[in-house]
Design a protein around this motif. Structure first.
Motif, PDB file in Angstrom:
ATOM      1  N   SER A  32     -18.654  -7.391  -1.293  1.00 53.65           N
ATOM      2  CA  SER A  32     -17.967  -7.857  -0.098  1.00 53.65           C
ATOM      3  C   SER A  32     -17.861  -6.725   0.924  1.00 53.65           C
ATOM      4  O   SER A  32     -18.123  -5.555   0.629  1.00 53.65           O
ATOM      5  N   ALA A  33     -17.464  -7.096   2.136  1.00 52.27           N
ATOM      6  CA  ALA A  33     -17.380  -6.124   3.225  1.00 52.27           C
ATOM      7  C   ALA A  33     -16.339  -5.041   2.942  1.00 52.27           C
ATOM      8  O   ALA A  33     -16.390  -3.961   3.532  1.00 52.27           O
ATOM      9  N   PRO A  50      -8.652  -6.506   1.230  1.00 43.87           N
ATOM     10  CA  PRO A  50      -8.701  -5.029   1.258  1.00 43.87           C
ATOM     11  C   PRO A  50      -9.175  -4.477  -0.081  1.00 43.87           C
ATOM     12  O   PRO A  50      -8.507  -3.667  -0.725  1.00 43.87           O
ATOM     13  N   ALA A  51     -10.335  -4.921  -0.507  1.00 40.71           N
ATOM     14  CA  ALA A  51     -10.876  -4.520  -1.802  1.00 40.71           C
ATOM     15  C   ALA A  51     -12.364  -4.814  -1.806  1.00 40.71           C
ATOM     16  O   ALA A  51     -12.884  -5.477  -0.912  1.00 40.71           O
ATOM     17  N   MET A  52     -13.044  -4.322  -2.816  1.00 39.05           N
ATOM     18  CA  MET A  52     -14.473  -4.570  -2.976  1.00 39.05           C
ATOM     19  C   MET A  52     -14.665  -5.602  -4.077  1.00 39.05           C
ATOM     20  O   MET A  52     -14.440  -5.328  -5.256  1.00 39.05           O
ATOM     21  N   VAL A  53     -15.044  -6.813  -3.681  1.00 38.61           N
ATOM     22  CA  VAL A  53     -15.389  -7.858  -4.645  1.00 38.61           C
ATOM     23  C   VAL A  53     -16.882  -7.731  -4.918  1.00 38.61           C
ATOM     24  O   VAL A  53     -17.677  -7.535  -3.995  1.00 38.61           O
ATOM     25  N   CYS A  65     -12.053   9.418  -4.737  1.00 40.25           N
ATOM     26  CA  CYS A  65     -11.077   8.334  -4.600  1.00 40.25           C
ATOM     27  C   CYS A  65     -10.812   7.723  -5.974  1.00 40.25           C
ATOM     28  O   CYS A  65     -11.750   7.303  -6.662  1.00 40.25           O
ATOM     29  N   GLN A  66      -9.554   7.695  -6.380  1.00 37.21           N
ATOM     30  CA  GLN A  66      -9.188   7.042  -7.644  1.00 37.21           C
ATOM     31  C   GLN A  66      -9.151   5.536  -7.412  1.00 37.21           C
ATOM     32  O   GLN A  66      -8.559   5.053  -6.429  1.00 37.21           O
ATOM     33  N   VAL A  67      -9.801   4.771  -8.301  1.00 37.81           N
ATOM     34  CA  VAL A  67      -9.863   3.312  -8.131  1.00 37.81           C
ATOM     35  C   VAL A  67      -9.472   2.615  -9.420  1.00 37.81           C
ATOM     36  O   VAL A  67      -9.534   3.191 -10.518  1.00 37.81           O
ATOM     37  N   ILE A  81     -12.627  -4.218  -7.159  1.00 37.03           N
ATOM     38  CA  ILE A  81     -12.300  -2.796  -7.242  1.00 37.03           C
ATOM     39  C   ILE A  81     -11.386  -2.459  -6.075  1.00 37.03           C
ATOM     40  O   ILE A  81     -11.697  -2.799  -4.921  1.00 37.03           O
ATOM     41  N   LEU A  82     -10.267  -1.784  -6.363  1.00 37.89           N
ATOM     42  CA  LEU A  82      -9.293  -1.421  -5.339  1.00 37.89           C
ATOM     43  C   LEU A  82      -8.971   0.060  -5.429  1.00 37.89           C
ATOM     44  O   LEU A  82      -9.021   0.656  -6.508  1.00 37.89           O
ATOM     45  N   ALA A  83      -8.624   0.626  -4.285  1.00 45.16           N
ATOM     46  CA  ALA A  83      -8.132   2.007  -4.274  1.00 45.16           C
ATOM     47  C   ALA A  83      -6.804   2.062  -5.018  1.00 45.16           C
ATOM     48  O   ALA A  83      -5.956   1.177  -4.882  1.00 45.16           O
ATOM     49  N   ALA A  84      -6.635   3.100  -5.826  1.00 48.39           N
ATOM     50  CA  ALA A  84      -5.430   3.208  -6.649  1.00 48.39           C
ATOM     51  C   ALA A  84      -4.200   3.472  -5.789  1.00 48.39           C
ATOM     52  O   ALA A  84      -4.233   4.259  -4.846  1.00 48.39           O
ATOM     53  N   SER A  85      -3.118   2.786  -6.138  1.00 47.61           N
ATOM     54  CA  SER A  85      -1.812   2.978  -5.507  1.00 47.61           C
ATOM     55  C   SER A  85      -0.798   2.347  -6.442  1.00 47.61           C
ATOM     56  O   SER A  85      -1.167   1.607  -7.355  1.00 47.61           O
ATOM     57  N   PRO A  86       0.501   2.595  -6.250  1.00 45.36           N
ATOM     58  CA  PRO A  86       1.495   1.961  -7.124  1.00 45.36           C
ATOM     59  C   PRO A  86       1.366   0.443  -7.154  1.00 45.36           C
ATOM     60  O   PRO A  86       1.524  -0.177  -8.187  1.00 45.36           O
ATOM     61  N   GLY A  87       1.006  -0.169  -6.009  1.00 46.19           N
ATOM     62  CA  GLY A  87       0.857  -1.605  -5.958  1.00 46.19           C
ATOM     63  C   GLY A  87      -0.319  -2.108  -6.762  1.00 46.19           C
ATOM     64  O   GLY A  87      -0.237  -3.111  -7.465  1.00 46.19           O
ATOM     65  N   THR A  88      -1.438  -1.387  -6.702  1.00 48.15           N
ATOM     66  CA  THR A  88      -2.602  -1.833  -7.441  1.00 48.15           C
ATOM     67  C   THR A  88      -2.455  -1.591  -8.923  1.00 48.15           C
ATOM     68  O   THR A  88      -3.082  -2.274  -9.728  1.00 48.15           O
ATOM     69  N   ASP A  89      -1.629  -0.636  -9.325  1.00 52.83           N
ATOM     70  CA  ASP A  89      -1.368  -0.440 -10.744  1.00 52.83           C
ATOM     71  C   ASP A  89      -0.808  -1.726 -11.362  1.00 52.83           C
ATOM     72  O   ASP A  89      -1.172  -2.139 -12.452  1.00 52.83           O
ATOM     73  N   LEU A  90       0.107  -2.376 -10.628  1.00 53.16           N
ATOM     74  CA  LEU A  90       0.697  -3.620 -11.103  1.00 53.16           C
ATOM     75  C   LEU A  90      -0.308  -4.759 -11.041  1.00 53.16           C
ATOM     76  O   LEU A  90      -0.384  -5.603 -11.932  1.00 53.16           O
TER      77      LEU A  90
END
Length: 272
Positions: free
Chosen positions: A174-175, A156-159, A237-239, A260-269
């Motif tokens: 990536s897809a 669930p991210a853009m590689v 979109c914050q990434v 690259i991932l969409a920002a969320s509390p989980g992706t911050d970590l």
């Protein structure tokens, strides 16, 4: 695999010299040459073979004379062989083609062979080199790339892998880029329709460029960024991005790869 094979130019020069020698001699010494050789008539029937043919195919030369070479090919490759013969028979003397075909040995083993076919006044001269290990290595590498691509596409991210230029020209995405940006991979790859830089919010572009260039000064640094993207629908979109440079042996920057991932509390970590 390149180490297993002579250079293309050197091998081509060798073949040219060999074929010139054949034209100059009515009875060339096939046996003295370190590869499988065959002379065919204009219809593709075998007229002469050397010891290399027997070693490559497993068939005794005397049993193959006056038979079509297509008889020793995998059935799926026979149409390609016949098309090549027909096309080359209409070409000028000295014209040649190269292709890879599957030969079948007497035991039923399939053997990949690199075939070079040259037209002369009496029909065709054919050189054959076993390419089985080379082809199998290429197939294994392609399968590995497919497996890796399938794995990356499921994230669930853009590689990505991109060039270090102002457009951030993408060589691979990536897809997962579709869910993140609203664009398909082919739209972003090589900046065909959209440059990745144009997706970065105008107020963030210069900062992103500066931080990446600073991070690339040290090959050990992992570059971590946060910025805004403008999606295909116009939404902001914050990434978070995490990447590293790709360097040559001399330290030159060849590109950048990362995720690259969409920002969320989980992706911050995850990104820190």
């Amino acid at each position: 695999m390149k180490a297993l094979w002579p250079s293309q130019n050197r091998f081509s020069s060798w073949c040219l010299a060999f074929w010139q020698g054949i034209r100059q001699s009515p009875h060339p010494e096939f046996e003295s040459l370190p590869l499988a050789l065959a002379r065919l008539d204009p219809q593709g029937a075998i007229q002469q073979l050397n010891q290399g043919w027997e070693e490559l195919t497993g068939y005794p030369a005397h049993a193959c004379l006056h038979r079509a070479q297509a008889n020793y090919l995998h059935p799926e490759d026979q149409p390609l062989w016949r098309q090549t013969l027909m096309r080359l028979s209409k070409a000028s003397l000295g014209a040649w083609e190269q292709l890879q075909l599957r030969f079948l040995t007497p035991s039923g083993e399939r053997r990949w062979v690199e075939v070079r076919l040259r037209r002369d006044s009496r029909g065709f001269i054919v050189s054959l080199v076993d390419a089985t290990q080379q082809v199998q290595a290429q197939q294994a590498l392609a399968a590995s790339h497919r497996s890796l691509s399938n794995l990356l596409d499921g994230l669930p991210a853009m590689v990505y892998r991109c060039r270090n230029n102002r457009h951030w020209t993408m060589e691979y995405v990536s897809a997962g880029c579709h869910a993140l940006t609203g664009y398909q991979p082919e739209q972003l790859t090589n900046s065909c329709e959209v440059t990745f830089n144009s997706l970065i919010h105008p107020d963030d572009r210069e900062r992103v460029w500066s931080e990446v260039q600073q991070g690339l000064q040290d090959q050990a640094v992992v570059i971590c960024l946060s910025y805004r993207l403008i999606t295909a629908s116009g939404q902001i979109c914050q990434v978070h991005e995490r990447g590293s440079g790709i360097y040559s042996d001399h330290g030159d920057v060849l590109g950048i790869e990362g995720v690259i991932l969409a920002a969320s509390p989980g992706t911050d970590l995850l990104i820190s």
